[in-house]
Design an enzyme around this catalytic site. Structure first.
Site, PDB file in Angstrom:
ATOM      1  CE1 TYR A  24      53.259 -25.384 -27.803  1.00  0.00           C
ATOM      2  CE2 TYR A  24      51.817 -25.190 -25.895  1.00  0.00           C
ATOM      3  CZ  TYR A  24      52.571 -24.594 -26.895  1.00  0.00           C
ATOM      4  OH  TYR A  24      52.634 -23.233 -26.977  1.00  0.00           O
ATOM      5  CE  LYS A  30      55.982 -24.910 -25.771  1.00  0.00           C
ATOM      6  NZ  LYS A  30      55.848 -23.446 -25.971  1.00  0.00           N
ATOM      7  CD  GLU A  71      55.153 -15.590 -21.963  1.00  0.00           C
ATOM      8  OE1 GLU A  71      56.257 -16.094 -22.221  1.00  0.00           O
ATOM      9  OE2 GLU A  71      54.290 -16.163 -21.284  1.00  0.00           O
ATOM     10  CG  LEU A 107      57.162 -21.214 -21.971  1.00  0.00           C
ATOM     11  CD1 LEU A 107      56.429 -22.289 -21.174  1.00  0.00           C
ATOM     12  CD2 LEU A 107      56.946 -21.420 -23.460  1.00  0.00           C
TER      13      LEU A 107
END
Length: 291
Positions: A33, A147, A179, A204
């Site tokens: 996505y 992702k 993260e 990411l």
């Protein structure tokens, strides 16, 4: 009023949108996505989002559902139909519907879904007051650079954070912060240097991250890309996160320890202003070129 959404070639009221129960995105989270921020009715960093989408699809060997030009047309049509000036557009591509089997189909027909979300990005309350985070073990799969829609653990971590009176969680692997649950993480050292983890399969490759670092460097803000520990974070002068959904947002407390006196600091405020100003400038320039 019901939104108009896009599902596999059709613009539909959200109440009429359907997807096969055999879609591999539902059964296996076999999907990727992108979320693109919308400011002033324009798509922020759209080309970069499409490049990352292509990379994610390539890593999972999912065919592209259509060209980038067609995806841009769909995004713009959703903006028009929903009258969206500020918020987000969510895009998801799955491997498509097939009989349930762990073996991936040889010639899949991907599913494509998009929808809009209204959200205050420029006058975000959390950007003004800052957010509180807790740290949790990073127990995701190790290809965080793709992702995918495998977001159950980040969802669990964010829910745990809220239950503990915080806003979000920073995930930790082998002693260092990777993260946030849906954002990249940063600290600011006492001399004003911004520190964020270097790109790898552990995080990411954030589109907002890339833009923020570029604009900050152009403005003379010193940047170091390296891993940092939780202890370093708690002793930092400032801290913040970036994402398409939060832009640049201060972190004012980590595991109960106030950062920078518990209020947003000057470096983060400056970087947020830089990002918004440059994003809006580029959107305006793109709008003039398209006329």
């Amino acid at each position: 009023m019901s939104r108009t959404v896009y599902v596999n070639g059709q613009y539909l009221p959200e109440t009429e949108a359907t997807l096969s129960i055999f879609d591999r995105g539902i059964l296996f989270a076999d999907a990727v996505y992108e979320v693109t921020a919308v400011l002033d009715g324009g798509l922020v960093d759209f080309d970069a989002h499409m490049r990352r989408l292509a990379r994610s699809l390539g890593e999972l060997d999912i065919p592209a559902p259509c060209s980038d030009e067609t995806l841009l047309e769909i995004h713009r049509e959703l903006l028009r139909r929903n009258g969206l000036r500020e918020g987000l557009i969510y895009l998801q591509v799955s491997r498509g519907a097939a009989e349930r089997d762990f073996l991936m189909p040889d010639e899949p027909t991907p599913s494509l879904v998009l929808f809009t979300q209204e959200k205050a990005l420029l006058e975000s309350p959390t950007a003004k007051r800052g957010i509180r985070v807790i740290t949790v073990p990073d127990q995701r799969w190790r290809r965080c650079d793709i992702k995918t829609t495998q977001l159950l653990y980040p969802s669990m971590a964010k829910t745990e954070a809220v239950r503990h009176g915080a806003d979000d969680a920073w995930m930790v692997h082998e002693g260092t912060v990777t993260e946030g649950t849906s954002n990249n993480a940063y600290i600011v050292e006492p001399d004003g240097t911004v520190v964020t983890r270097q790109l790898s399969e552990a995080i990411l490759h954030g589109i907002t991250r890339s833009a923020v670092l570029a604009y900050a460097r152009e403005a003379g803000v010193p940047i170091r890309e390296r891993a940092f520990t939780v202890a370093e974070a708690k002793q930092a002068a400032e801290a913040f996160i970036t994402s398409a959904t939060s832009l640049v947002t201060p972190v004012i407390n980590i595991d109960g320890h106030d950062i920078g006196g518990g209020t947003p600091g000057p470096v983060v405020r400056r970087i947020r202003e830089l990002y918004i100003e440059e994003s809006r400038r580029r959107l305006l320039a793109a709008d003039h070129r398209s006329r």
